[in-house]
Structure formats: C-alpha cells, structure tokens
Design an enzyme around this catalytic site. Structure first.
Site, PDB file in Angstrom:
ATOM      1  N   SER A   1       0.846  -1.200   0.000  1.00 42.66           N
ATOM      2  CA  SER A   1       0.000   0.000   0.000  1.00 42.66           C
ATOM      3  C   SER A   1       0.877   1.244   0.000  1.00 42.66           C
ATOM      4  CB  SER A   1      -0.887  -0.013   1.249  1.00 42.66           C
ATOM      5  OG  SER A   1      -1.406   1.275   1.472  1.00 42.66           O
TER       6      SER A   1
ATOM      7  N   GLY B   1      -9.475   5.168  10.107  1.00 39.45           N
ATOM      8  CA  GLY B   1     -10.082   5.186  11.437  1.00 39.45           C
ATOM      9  C   GLY B   1     -10.998   6.378  11.654  1.00 39.45           C
TER      10      GLY B   1
ATOM     11  N   ASP C   1     -21.908  -1.104   6.143  1.00 38.92           N
ATOM     12  CA  ASP C   1     -20.746  -0.494   5.488  1.00 38.92           C
ATOM     13  C   ASP C   1     -20.403  -1.193   4.179  1.00 38.92           C
ATOM     14  OD1 ASP C   1     -20.793   0.900   7.806  1.00 38.92           O
ATOM     15  OD2 ASP C   1     -18.938   0.082   8.611  1.00 38.92           O
TER      16      ASP C   1
END
Ligand code: GLA
Length: 388
Positions: A66, A120, A170
């Site tokens: 990533s 987060g 979600d």
C-alpha cells in the site's frame, strides 16, 4: 486521485499493472447502530475511496502493498492464512481466505493499494479495502459473484477474521453506492431502495474530529452484546428476532422486563432511531430538508445520551453546528467513539463554517478538526484494464 497508481505499481513490482479498480468509502446519513438490530439505515457512497492496481504474480502468491502503510505481506494462494495483529493487510488476506474457502481458483496476484479515506475516521476505510479486494478478484478471474455475494464475503471477514461484530451496512453501502443517491436499506430483509439526494441550497459537510478511535472495537462489540441482552429479556414475553421489529409503544409495554437502565436506554435508542429513518426517508422524498436536519440532530442526541457512542469531540462539532445559523442538521456518522460527523450546510458558507468551527473546536479540544465537502459517488468500478 492525484497519484499515478500504475506508475507506482511499475516502480514497486517492475512490471505493468493489468487493471486498476476504485471502491468508495461511505457516510451514513441516518440510522446508526441499528443495522445489527435489523433496522433501516440510509448510507451513501462518497468519492473518497480506495484504488487498487493488480497484475498476476509469477509464483502463486498474493502480495499486498500500500502507498499508505509501510507493512506489506505475501501469502500463498492455496492455504488459509492467520491474522497478523492489527495490520491493514488482514482485510485483503481475510478476503483471500474466504475465496479459498469457497473453492475458487485464484492463482496469485500482486496488489498495490492507495486510499484517500482518512484511516479510522468512521468513513469505512476497512469495508472499502475489503470490497476493493473482493471486487478486483471477482472481476479479474471472472468468478461470477454478484455484489451481494461480495458484501457477504466482506462482512464475514469483518466478523470472523477481524473480530468486529458489525452489521452489513458499510460493506453494502460501499458495494451498492450510486452517484447522488442514498441507499435506504432494510438490514433484516436486505431489500433496498435508491433515493435521490437533492440537497438544493445545501451541501454535505464531513467533519473529521481527528480523534484516534482507541478501544472503539471493544466498545462496539459491547453495544452489540447489550442489544442482544435486551432482546433476550424481551423474548421472555414476546417473540422477536431483532429489536427493530418493535415500535416505541410496544417497547414501552414490555420495558418492565429490562430493569437495567443502561440496557433499556440502548433498546430505546435502537427502536426510536429506526422510526427516525422512516421519517427521514419521507422527508427526503418530499424535499423537506429542514425536517431531515431536525431528525439528524435528534439522532445525535440519542447516540450521545442513550447509546453513549459519541464523545467530547463529536459533541463539540454538533454543538457548534446547532448554534451556527447556516447548518440545518448535524450528527455523528458511523460507529462513533471519535471519527466523523456530518452536517447539512448552506451553500456559500463553506469557508465561513470551516473558519468558525476550527476556532471553536481548537479552543475546546486543543487540536483542529478536518472539514471536507463531500460528493455522493458510485460503488466499485474498473478504471483501466490493460488487456482492453
Ligand atoms: C460501523 C459498523 C456498521 C454499523 C455502524 C454504526 O460502521 O461497521 O455495521 O453498525 O458502525 O451504525
């Protein structure tokens, strides 16, 4: 995205990417902490999200890297893998495990992720990575899963591998989002309607409290358990699968079964929040944004006082909004315990709002919040496919 992911992929893996996909994050307009209680929720996908570039690996392995995180991992394509602490790689690895369990022939790919959802922040960066991985695998190998299959796979990863007893909202929002529409989703039946979000003279502001969400997962699971406890107590007199099958009147009729005030507060939030979503869907259909805004404030009050998942930072944002003339509704969004709030802000006041909110917030909390004006975007899609 102001990053050329294909170029980064080549630099990282010394070969060309075969395909690049995008998967969004989400905000929930209203209906909080009721998806796992069989309630109605109203999320939408946003244009912040996760990009992933992939190409086949030469050695039957999956590699996950990533641009946002330093740690990376490689796993075999034919054996189930263990969880690695709290590493971000658990999300894609959990998805690989599910595909292997399902007997799918997946032979190894190199992945490079990039995301611009603040981590987060309660905007579902994790659901976005899960669905991004599942969508890429499904498209690349032509496995024939539909979107709901991918949602269920991603939810299993969250519940069984990550250990968060979350509902389906979600993953569903991220996979089913459509530009300028909210999803009105019944989490018991999984029936849903797409509703136009016409904000007219208003914009949707997202305010990130920048509060780290420590202990959020354990507190989340505690709320889920409290709802199950309420359900168990009520089932002594009536038969219910989910708390959201109750009306407020029916809850009042049986509330003597719940002697613990905290548990009764939790159940009261759930039942009334579900009612608010029904009213909010009507308000949106009728273009009555003032009513929608009022319901947002009521939702926040309930999450703050009855469900106790807000906090000083989120409350500071919503308190500021309620005293600011050009906001008609605001509330925390997502799991809470920090993360983001959303507000319906009159167009043209974006800068003024940001300035005054920042002053107020820094004064109360000691560090600044981040403010974005959000667009409602689409679910996952292929951006480029090198094979045409
Ligand atoms: C998290 C969970 C969702 C939902 C929300 C609260 O985002 O993943 O399933 O429960 O919190 O509404």
């Amino acid at each position: 995205m102001n990053i050329n992911l294909e170029e980064k992929f080549s630099a990282e893996y010394h070969k060309k990417a075969d395909a690049v996909y995008f998967t969004p994050g989400r905000v929930n307009l209203i209906g909080e902490h009721i998806d796992y209680n069989g309630g109605l929720v109203m999320p939408c996908a946003i244009t912040l999200g996760t990009w992933v570039a992939i190409a086949p690996s030469s050695d039957q392995k999956f590699r996950f890297k990533s641009l946002n995180f330093e740690n990376q991992v490689e796993v075999n394509s034919n054996v189930l893998n263990d969880k690695d602490g709290s590493s971000w790689t658990n999300y894609p690895v959990g998805v690989i495990n599910e595909f292997i369990r399902d007997g799918k022939e997946i032979n190894g790919l190199d992945f490079l992720f990039y995301g611009n959802i603040p981590i987060g922040s309660g905007l579902s960066s994790s659901a976005s990575i899960e669905i991004a991985t599942a969508f890429a695998l499904n498209s690349y190998y032509n496995l024939g899963y539909d979107r709901l299959d991918l949602v269920k796979i991603a939810k299993r990863v969250e519940n069984d591998f990550i250990g968060l007893n979350s509902g389906i909202m979600d993953q569903f929002a991220v996979a089913f989002g459509e530009k300028n529409k909210a999803i009105v989703l019944d989490c018991e039946t999984l029936k849903y309607k797409m509703v136009d979000v016409t904000l007219g003279n208003y914009v949707l502001a997202i305010i990130n409290t920048n509060k780290p969400r420590e202990l959020a997962d354990s507190k989340y699971n505690e709320r889920v358990a409290e709802c199950q406890q309420a359900l168990k107590l009520l089932n002594q007199e009536i038969t219910l699968h989910y708390l959201c099958e109750l009306t407020a009147e029916k809850l009042a009729l049986h509330s003597h079964l719940i002697t613990d005030e905290t548990i009764l507060n939790r159940a009261t939030h759930v039942v009334k929040e579900n009612d608010r979503v029904h009213l909010a869907a009507k308000a949106l259909n009728n273009g009555n944004l003032e009513e929608f805004g009022r319901l947002m404030y009521a939702s926040h009050e309930s999450l703050r006082n009855l469900y106790e998942v807000s906090g000083t930072e989120l409350d500071a944002v919503v308190d500021f909004c309620s005293g600011y003339d050009h906001v008609i509704g605001a509330r925390m969004t997502g799991a809470g315990f920090g993360g983001c709030a959303i507000a319906l802000l009159e167009k043209g006041y974006e800068e003024d709002f940001a300035k005054h909110l920042t002053d107020y917030y820094v004064d109360k909390i000691g560090y600044p919040a981040a403010i974005y004006i959000s667009e409602i975007g689409n679910g996952p899609y292929l951006i480029t496919n090198a094979q045409g």
